[in-house]
Design an enzyme around this catalytic site. Structure first.
Site, mmCIF file in Angstrom:
data_model
loop_
_atom_site.group_PDB
_atom_site.id
_atom_site.type_symbol
_atom_site.label_atom_id
_atom_site.label_comp_id
_atom_site.label_asym_id
_atom_site.label_seq_id
_atom_site.Cartn_x
_atom_site.Cartn_y
_atom_site.Cartn_z
ATOM 1 N N HIS A 61 -37.386 -32.821 7.381
ATOM 2 C CA HIS A 61 -36.010 -32.338 7.452
ATOM 3 C C HIS A 61 -35.947 -30.846 7.768
ATOM 4 O O HIS A 61 -35.094 -30.402 8.540
ATOM 5 C CB HIS A 61 -35.299 -32.610 6.125
ATOM 6 C CG HIS A 61 -33.908 -32.063 6.054
ATOM 7 N ND1 HIS A 61 -32.838 -32.660 6.682
ATOM 8 C CD2 HIS A 61 -33.414 -30.952 5.446
ATOM 9 C CE1 HIS A 61 -31.742 -31.949 6.454
ATOM 10 N NE2 HIS A 61 -32.068 -30.911 5.708
ATOM 11 N N HIS A 112 -26.086 -36.457 7.131
ATOM 12 C CA HIS A 112 -26.258 -36.653 5.691
ATOM 13 C C HIS A 112 -26.338 -38.152 5.462
ATOM 14 O O HIS A 112 -25.533 -38.744 4.731
ATOM 15 C CB HIS A 112 -25.108 -36.017 4.914
ATOM 16 C CG HIS A 112 -25.588 -35.198 3.756
ATOM 17 N ND1 HIS A 112 -24.998 -35.220 2.522
ATOM 18 C CD2 HIS A 112 -26.625 -34.328 3.643
ATOM 19 C CE1 HIS A 112 -25.628 -34.407 1.694
ATOM 20 N NE2 HIS A 112 -26.625 -33.852 2.354
ATOM 21 N N ARG A 133 -20.684 -24.520 5.705
ATOM 22 C CA ARG A 133 -21.360 -23.267 5.347
ATOM 23 C C ARG A 133 -22.243 -22.759 6.482
ATOM 24 O O ARG A 133 -22.431 -21.551 6.640
ATOM 25 C CB ARG A 133 -22.168 -23.442 4.058
ATOM 26 C CG ARG A 133 -21.298 -23.576 2.825
ATOM 27 C CD ARG A 133 -22.098 -23.425 1.537
ATOM 28 N NE ARG A 133 -23.177 -24.392 1.447
ATOM 29 C CZ ARG A 133 -23.037 -25.657 1.074
ATOM 30 N NH1 ARG A 133 -21.834 -26.124 0.775
ATOM 31 N NH2 ARG A 133 -24.069 -26.464 0.993
ATOM 32 N N GLN A 262 -26.431 -34.321 -3.905
ATOM 33 C CA GLN A 262 -25.751 -33.145 -4.396
ATOM 34 C C GLN A 262 -24.319 -33.473 -4.804
ATOM 35 O O GLN A 262 -23.753 -34.462 -4.384
ATOM 36 C CB GLN A 262 -25.729 -32.050 -3.310
ATOM 37 C CG GLN A 262 -27.104 -31.721 -2.756
ATOM 38 C CD GLN A 262 -27.438 -32.519 -1.518
ATOM 39 O OE1 GLN A 262 -27.061 -33.675 -1.380
ATOM 40 N NE2 GLN A 262 -28.183 -31.902 -0.607
ATOM 41 N N ASP A 290 -26.743 -19.569 4.428
ATOM 42 C CA ASP A 290 -26.184 -20.524 3.480
ATOM 43 C C ASP A 290 -27.318 -21.226 2.751
ATOM 44 O O ASP A 290 -28.464 -21.254 3.219
ATOM 45 C CB ASP A 290 -25.301 -21.538 4.186
ATOM 46 C CG ASP A 290 -26.112 -22.561 4.964
ATOM 47 O OD1 ASP A 290 -26.822 -22.144 5.901
ATOM 48 O OD2 ASP A 290 -26.042 -23.755 4.633
ATOM 49 N N SER A 335 -27.945 -27.452 -5.168
ATOM 50 C CA SER A 335 -26.564 -27.272 -5.609
ATOM 51 C C SER A 335 -25.747 -26.669 -4.475
ATOM 52 O O SER A 335 -26.219 -25.808 -3.732
ATOM 53 C CB SER A 335 -26.509 -26.355 -6.835
ATOM 54 O OG SER A 335 -27.108 -26.969 -7.951
ATOM 55 N N GLN A 336 -24.515 -27.112 -4.369
ATOM 56 C CA GLN A 336 -23.680 -26.759 -3.225
ATOM 57 C C GLN A 336 -22.933 -25.437 -3.430
ATOM 58 O O GLN A 336 -22.999 -24.814 -4.483
ATOM 59 C CB GLN A 336 -22.671 -27.888 -2.988
ATOM 60 C CG GLN A 336 -23.330 -29.201 -2.615
ATOM 61 C CD GLN A 336 -23.987 -29.157 -1.256
ATOM 62 O OE1 GLN A 336 -23.321 -29.185 -0.231
ATOM 63 N NE2 GLN A 336 -25.297 -29.079 -1.226
ATOM 64 N N GLY A 559 -28.880 -28.025 17.010
ATOM 65 C CA GLY A 559 -28.762 -29.429 16.654
ATOM 66 C C GLY A 559 -29.546 -29.775 15.411
ATOM 67 O O GLY A 559 -29.911 -28.911 14.611
#
Length: 764
Positions: A61, A112, A133, A262, A290, A335-336, A559
């Site tokens: 990822h 996601h 973000r 999350q 971010d 955590s967001q 991308g």
């Protein structure tokens, strides 16, 4: 946070003194040779925190370790002319392009997928939050989102759970942020039953001079973490706590498992957006990043790696919302609603004051340092001491085995020409209604009406439109148009052509509004990279997309790659999703998607219609057939189409336009007629096969409605550019019927009922 750890902190000093201590590198997703390379880089075994950092940052990822050798082809095929308007490209949080009059636009699409199957609501919601973000981190105000959704069969029991959660997650987060959702796509197919795709695009706008990048430079400058507190959510998703070495549960000692999805708070994100914009306007930010995938591990290593190379961080200064977190947990928490900024010392007080104004927690957690090391301490003890580039940018690079599928020739030989084709008027009518009443072509109103499409007041095209359009400048009317498209079925038949067809459709959708396409982003969704046949599909798709952009003359600005999309050993259809951004100098000259805006309109079909029904919705609905070859793609023709529509828009020659794609001309006419609530009469020229004309999915075609007195001028415009333009009918505002002359007719009421009732019947 003070004591309560389940074991002694694994410091750098301790790691050097215990070289043979076993570590759970395999459980964290690292291979033996990768673990050995980490030891060689550090000259010792890694600490628990370092091992966690490398494991998440060297994951597929974050590192693109299986895809980067192919992604380089985008840069190789991008000319200086294509780069001319690009202000930030691949490698940044999002691509940024100049859109004129001192304005710039930034956009990106990310996936996601896996979290949205495990926990659909939060998986989709935090997908929106994460991509927003990325846009914020470029210095822009996010102004809209779009989504590309793919689910299992619409009538499968579990599909309802996933659809309901995903759609509510997207609407709940996006609506709360006040961001209009201006378009997208929803596809149902059995291959996505255990692995839905949730790809979310966000677009933002900024003045050119407000562009910000992610880097940490200037020794002595402070590193400030601001936004939500850090907890345990998301850690399981990157397998940081796969063993007792890193573990306990949320309540204290002994935790073994943590949530992999999350948890988002859109209201915190909303104030974070406004806080960031005020910080940018005040000139208080040097660099910014971010916190998304891999959390602080990613933000600190990427900022340091892209800057001067040195940084010190006090991890125990990070505000926490959970007791007894270990250094590895704090570093890898996802955590967001968190951001990390580099700020000059003299601006720290002003920075913190802005954060207090917006009630956004902010803490100085470190500073930029001389040298080339990222050093992180925990209560005064060093738990990380690494060269940041080895974490963020110098991970493994794999040349995975590639093999053209053994079944490819058989698949391509299995054409749809053996299927029964409707010939009579009644058969054609029944076929149209069967397609329109299928989950593949029915109205998506049930989904899109859960989204706010017009919040902020700058949306000028969304519902029914091929591309969403936004006003950027209220004085000049300058605007942008965005579309996203993809076709797994075509890409399975021919990955190179399939990727180009997705590109061509997104490009054509933008052109249909009268805007000029200027840039591309993508989200490449494939199965396991360890499968040679999947890697062949991926490599072919990347080359097809890059070569296509070169022909169109627009760059790929960034991308995302999403691998391991499969259920067991069965991969999804290879699904490259392509987003195209376009510019229009005045949104008042946009071309609407509906028929009947002017009396006596003439209908013309632009482009060539061929007998191309392999991989079509007709073959899927009538015979569950997938085989043969996809439609041919002519990207030079797509450029001509875009030029014609742009010129026609400027001269007011076109009163309506609709792209032809899934379902062919029949679907385009139905959608445009229902959007305009008007009847029309279709008359095919002599010698044309009505079935092929109605249901072929040949690319490079657009249905246009013209004022009657402008037909000759428009035809001349097409003839000058060598673009075929065929008159196929007229609009009849006094009629409530779609008539194909000499074959069949169907009322708008029946069309509307057939199309609109499907999804509410399944999910309502």
């Amino acid at each position: 946070m003070t004591s309560g750890l389940t074991h002694a902190v694994d410091t750098v000093e301790r790691a050097a003194a215990t070289p043979d201590e076993p570590q759970p590198f395999r459980e964290l997703g690292l291979k033996a040779d990768e673990y050995q390379r980490i030891r060689e880089i550090l000259g010792r075994r890694p600490t628990d925190a370092e091992l966690a950092m490398y494991s998440v940052m060297w994951s597929e990822h974050c590192s693109y370790k299986s895809s980067k050798i192919y992604l380089r082809y985008f840069a190789e095929t991008t000319t200086d002319e294509m780069r001319a308007g690009m202000l930030a490209g691949i490698g940044q949080n999002a691509g940024v392009v100049d859109i004129g009059d001192g304005w710039a636009a930034t956009f990106k699409v990310e996936s996601h997928n896996h979290p949205s199957y495990v926990e659909p609501y939060q998986g989709a919601a935090t997908g929106v939050g994460g991509i927003v973000r990325d846009i914020m981190a470029m210095g822009a105000r996010p102004v809209a989102v779009m989504d590309q959704l793919r689910f299992g069969p619409a009538d499968a029991p579990d599909t309802r759970r996933v659809v309901d959660g995903v759609v509510r997650g997207i609407s709940g987060y996006g609506n709360s942020l006040g961001l209009p959702n201006i378009g997208g796509e929803t596809v149902f197919d059995p291959c996505y039953a255990g692995n839905p795709l949730v790809n979310v695009l966000c677009v933002g706008v900024l003045r050119r001079e407000d562009l910000h990048l992610a880097f940490a430079s200037g020794a002595g400058n402070k590193v400030i973490l601001f936004g939500a507190r850090t907890g345990l959510d998301g850690i399981g998703g990157v397998s940081v706590l796969a063993s007792d070495t890193f573990g306990g549960d949320e309540s204290g000692p002994g935790r073994k498992k943590l949530p992999s999805v999350q948890v988002g708070d859109p209201f915190m994100e909303k104030v974070l957006i406004e806080c960031c914009l005020e910080l940018y306007a005040a000139g208080l930010v040097i660099g910014i990043q971010d916190l998304g995938g891999a959390g602080l591990a990613c933000a600190t290593s990427e900022l340091a790696s892209a800057g001067d190379g040195g940084m010190t961080v006090r991890l125990d200064a990070v505000p926490l919302r959970t007791n007894n977190m270990t250094p590895a947990e704090v570093l890898c928490s996802e955590s967001q609603e968190r951001m990390c900024a580099v700020v000059a010392p003299q601006n720290v007080d002003a920075f913190l004051a802005v954060c207090r104004k917006w009630e956004v927690p902010a803490t100085v957690i470190g500073e930029v340092a001389d040298g080339d090391r990222l050093r992180i301490t925990w209560h005064g003890e060093t738990v990380v001491d690494v060269p940041p580039r080895t974490v963020a940018h110098e991970g493994p690079v794999y040349h995975r085995p590639i093999a053209r599928p053994a079944s490819q020739d058989e698949l391509n030989a299995n054409t749809s020409r053996t299927l029964h084709r409707p010939a009579t008027g009644e058969e054609l009518r029944s076929t149209l209604l069967a397609l329109l009443g299928s989950s593949h072509l029915c109205s998506r109103r049930f989904i899109v009406e859960q989204y706010d499409r017009y919040v902020r007041g700058n949306t000028v095209l969304a519902e029914h439109a091929d591309a969403g359009m936004l006003r950027v400048d209220e004085c000049s009317g300058r605007g942008i148009a965005v579309s996203t498209d993809g076709s797994g079925r075509y890409t399975l038949l021919d990955p190179y052509t399939g990727a180009q067809l997705a590109l061509a459709e997104a490009y054509r959708n933008v052109a249909t509004t009268g805007a000029t396409p200027v840039a591309v982003t993508n989200c490449l969704n494939f199965g396991s990279p360890e499968d040679p046949e999947v890697m062949w599909q991926f490599a072919q798709a990347v080359r097809g997309l890059a070569d296509g952009c070169a022909v169109l003359g627009i760059p790929v600005t960034g991308g995302n790659v999403s691998f391991y999309n499969q259920t067991g050993s069965t991969p999804i259809l290879p699904t490259p999703v392509v987003g195209v951004l376009g510019v229009i100098d005045d949104v008042n000259r946009r071309i609407p998607p509906a028929l009947g805006s002017k009396p006596g309109e003439v209908l013309m079909l632009l482009g060539d219609t061929r007998d191309e029904l392999d991989g079509s919705v007709w073959a899927q609905v009538t015979a569950d057939h997938l085989g043969g070859l996809p439609p041919a793609v002519d990207l030079a023709r797509e450029r001509v189409l875009a030029e014609v529509l742009s010129a026609a828009s400027r001269d007011g020659l076109v009163s309506g336009a609709h792209d032809l794609s899934e379902g062919g001309l029949a679907q385009a006419i139905v959608e445009a007629a229902l959007a305009g609530e008007t009847g029309c009469r279709i008359v095919f020229p002599e010698g044309y096969d009505p079935f092929v004309m109605l249901f072929s999915e040949s690319a490079g075609r657009i249905l246009v409605a013209l004022p009657r007195d402008g037909e000759n001028k428009f035809r001349s415009l097409c003839d000058t550019r060598g673009l075929p333009a065929t008159r196929i009918g007229v609009v009849d505002k006094d009629s409530d019927t779609l008539e194909v002359q000499g074959l069949f007719s169907v009322t708008l009421a029946e069309l509307r009922s057939t199309s609109y009732r499907v999804l509410p019947g399944l999910f309502g």
